[in-house]
Design a protein around this motif. Structure first.
Motif, PDB file in Angstrom:
ATOM      1  N   ALA A  67      56.741  28.790  42.375  1.00 29.30           N
ATOM      2  CA  ALA A  67      56.441  30.147  41.903  1.00 29.30           C
ATOM      3  C   ALA A  67      56.689  30.258  40.401  1.00 29.30           C
ATOM      4  N   GLU A  68      57.749  29.620  39.905  1.00 27.68           N
ATOM      5  CA  GLU A  68      58.031  29.618  38.461  1.00 27.68           C
ATOM      6  C   GLU A  68      56.925  28.897  37.691  1.00 27.68           C
ATOM      7  N   ILE A  69      56.450  27.776  38.236  1.00 25.72           N
ATOM      8  CA  ILE A  69      55.359  27.036  37.587  1.00 25.72           C
ATOM      9  C   ILE A  69      54.139  27.934  37.455  1.00 25.72           C
ATOM     10  N   GLN A  70      53.798  28.613  38.529  1.00 24.36           N
ATOM     11  CA  GLN A  70      52.632  29.493  38.503  1.00 24.36           C
ATOM     12  C   GLN A  70      52.825  30.641  37.512  1.00 24.36           C
ATOM     13  N   ARG A  71      54.002  31.225  37.493  1.00 26.50           N
ATOM     14  CA  ARG A  71      54.267  32.327  36.561  1.00 26.50           C
ATOM     15  C   ARG A  71      54.182  31.839  35.112  1.00 26.50           C
ATOM     16  N   ASP A  72      54.789  30.683  34.826  1.00 27.56           N
ATOM     17  CA  ASP A  72      54.783  30.153  33.460  1.00 27.56           C
ATOM     18  C   ASP A  72      53.378  29.774  32.995  1.00 27.56           C
ATOM     19  N   ALA A  73      52.511  29.411  33.932  1.00 28.65           N
ATOM     20  CA  ALA A  73      51.137  29.032  33.578  1.00 28.65           C
ATOM     21  C   ALA A  73      50.255  30.248  33.317  1.00 28.65           C
ATOM     22  N   SER A  74      50.756  31.455  33.609  1.00 28.64           N
ATOM     23  CA  SER A  74      49.993  32.695  33.396  1.00 28.64           C
ATOM     24  C   SER A  74      48.592  32.585  33.986  1.00 28.64           C
ATOM     25  N   LEU A  75      48.543  32.373  35.291  1.00 30.52           N
ATOM     26  CA  LEU A  75      47.276  32.096  35.964  1.00 30.52           C
ATOM     27  C   LEU A  75      46.235  33.191  35.796  1.00 30.52           C
ATOM     28  N   GLU A  76      46.675  34.425  35.581  1.00 34.44           N
ATOM     29  CA  GLU A  76      45.726  35.538  35.475  1.00 34.44           C
ATOM     30  C   GLU A  76      45.215  35.740  34.055  1.00 34.44           C
ATOM     31  N   ALA A  77      45.904  35.181  33.052  1.00 30.68           N
ATOM     32  CA  ALA A  77      45.577  35.518  31.667  1.00 30.68           C
ATOM     33  C   ALA A  77      45.242  34.324  30.775  1.00 30.68           C
ATOM     34  N   ARG A 124      47.503  32.494  45.209  1.00 30.41           N
ATOM     35  CA  ARG A 124      47.482  32.603  43.749  1.00 30.41           C
ATOM     36  C   ARG A 124      46.624  31.497  43.137  1.00 30.41           C
ATOM     37  N   MET A 125      46.735  30.297  43.696  1.00 30.80           N
ATOM     38  CA  MET A 125      45.916  29.185  43.215  1.00 30.80           C
ATOM     39  C   MET A 125      44.444  29.442  43.514  1.00 30.80           C
ATOM     40  N   ASP A 126      44.153  29.938  44.731  1.00 30.30           N
ATOM     41  CA  ASP A 126      42.762  30.274  45.078  1.00 30.30           C
ATOM     42  C   ASP A 126      42.184  31.250  44.050  1.00 30.30           C
ATOM     43  N   ALA A 127      42.949  32.306  43.742  1.00 29.00           N
ATOM     44  CA  ALA A 127      42.481  33.327  42.799  1.00 29.00           C
ATOM     45  C   ALA A 127      42.295  32.737  41.399  1.00 29.00           C
ATOM     46  N   PHE A 128      43.185  31.838  41.011  1.00 28.39           N
ATOM     47  CA  PHE A 128      43.059  31.185  39.707  1.00 28.39           C
ATOM     48  C   PHE A 128      41.781  30.358  39.634  1.00 28.39           C
ATOM     49  N   PHE A 129      41.526  29.570  40.672  1.00 29.19           N
ATOM     50  CA  PHE A 129      40.316  28.753  40.663  1.00 29.19           C
ATOM     51  C   PHE A 129      39.060  29.622  40.724  1.00 29.19           C
ATOM     52  N   ALA A 130      39.120  30.725  41.463  1.00 27.96           N
ATOM     53  CA  ALA A 130      37.983  31.652  41.514  1.00 27.96           C
ATOM     54  C   ALA A 130      37.709  32.218  40.118  1.00 27.96           C
ATOM     55  N   ARG A 131      38.769  32.529  39.372  1.00 28.38           N
ATOM     56  CA  ARG A 131      38.585  33.033  38.003  1.00 28.38           C
ATOM     57  C   ARG A 131      37.951  31.964  37.119  1.00 28.38           C
ATOM     58  N   GLU A 135      34.346  32.354  35.219  1.00 30.40           N
ATOM     59  CA  GLU A 135      34.211  32.200  33.772  1.00 30.40           C
ATOM     60  C   GLU A 135      33.357  30.990  33.400  1.00 30.40           C
ATOM     61  N   GLY A 136      32.886  30.253  34.394  1.00 27.16           N
ATOM     62  CA  GLY A 136      32.004  29.123  34.131  1.00 27.16           C
ATOM     63  C   GLY A 136      32.699  27.864  33.662  1.00 27.16           C
ATOM     64  N   VAL A 137      34.028  27.817  33.770  1.00 28.53           N
ATOM     65  CA  VAL A 137      34.784  26.645  33.345  1.00 28.53           C
ATOM     66  C   VAL A 137      34.833  25.611  34.466  1.00 28.53           C
ATOM     67  N   LEU A 138      34.946  26.089  35.692  1.00 27.95           N
ATOM     68  CA  LEU A 138      35.003  25.211  36.856  1.00 27.95           C
ATOM     69  C   LEU A 138      33.725  25.358  37.662  1.00 27.95           C
ATOM     70  N   ARG A 139      33.339  24.292  38.299  1.00 27.76           N
ATOM     71  CA  ARG A 139      32.093  24.327  39.065  1.00 27.76           C
ATOM     72  C   ARG A 139      32.175  25.360  40.174  1.00 27.76           C
TER      73      ARG A 139
END
Length: 197
Positions: A67-77, A124-131, A135-139
């Motif tokens: 959870a700390e890793i995900q928070r520090d990576a700022s997955l939403e921003a 949270r990871m699913d939502a990050f990959f969906a973002r 944004e056209g960065v990931l297939r």
């Protein structure tokens, strides 16, 4: 306050060793865990009196670390590629806890049996990959959930190879990025699409 939030530095080192031991030997006895961690059975007993307590403390701390890793990576921003590289780096740093959680969840057949905290981390990871896809960065031709599964599958495989001495620790970041990103990045404008598109 949860137990994992109050762990001392020495206890955190012990839990890291326990996570590795339980990943490699899920049925390890308390004596085997103590020996692998380089502590006496009495020391381990003072930390946790039962095997079930050891597993629960280790699981709780591992979930806290991820959870700390995900928070520090700022997955939403954070820009997706930057966040992804940070996720890779931090997961490698905390590989004992990552592999422990993956090995704990792996045997579950029914998703209803997966701990709720792990489901939240996965979502949270699913939502990050969906973002990243939006944004056209990931297939975008594969489900975001599959990218999450691929991410953790590559992580588990990479860590296992490092533990067995098949790859060098210093190569883990590069190998992870190449293995994951070459399959996940969207095709550049004008470039041929990946096979299957």
């Amino acid at each position: 306050m949860t137990r994992q939030a109050t762990l001392s530095r020495t206890e955190k080192a012990l839990v890291r060793s326990l996570a590795l031991t339980l990943s490699e030997n899920p049925g390890a006895t308390l004596q085997e865990m103590a020996s692998a961690a380089g502590v006496s059975r009495a020391t381990l007993y003072r930390f946790a009196a039962t095997r079930e307590q050891v597993v629960e403390i280790t699981r709780s701390h591992a979930i806290h670390v991820i959870a700390e890793i995900q928070r520090d990576a700022s997955l939403e921003a954070r820009p997706p590629l930057e966040a992804l590289r940070l996720l890779i780096s931090r997961h490698i740093e905390e590989r004992e806890f990552c592999v422990f959680l993956i090995s704990q969840i792996g045997p579950y057949i029914d998703s209803r049996d997966v701990p709720a905290e792990c489901v939240t981390l996965e979502q949270r990871m699913d939502a990050f990959f969906a973002r990243g896809q939006k944004e056209g960065v990931l297939r975008g031709d594969v489900p975001d959930r599959w990218l999450t599964d691929l991410f953790f599958g590559v992580l588990f495989s990479l860590c296992e190879s490092e533990y067995r001495g098949r790859i060098a620790r210093c190569e883990m970041q590069r190998l992870f990025e190449e293995a994951f990103l070459n399959g996940a990045l969207a095709a550049a404008p004008g470039a041929s699409a990946p096979a299957g598109q």
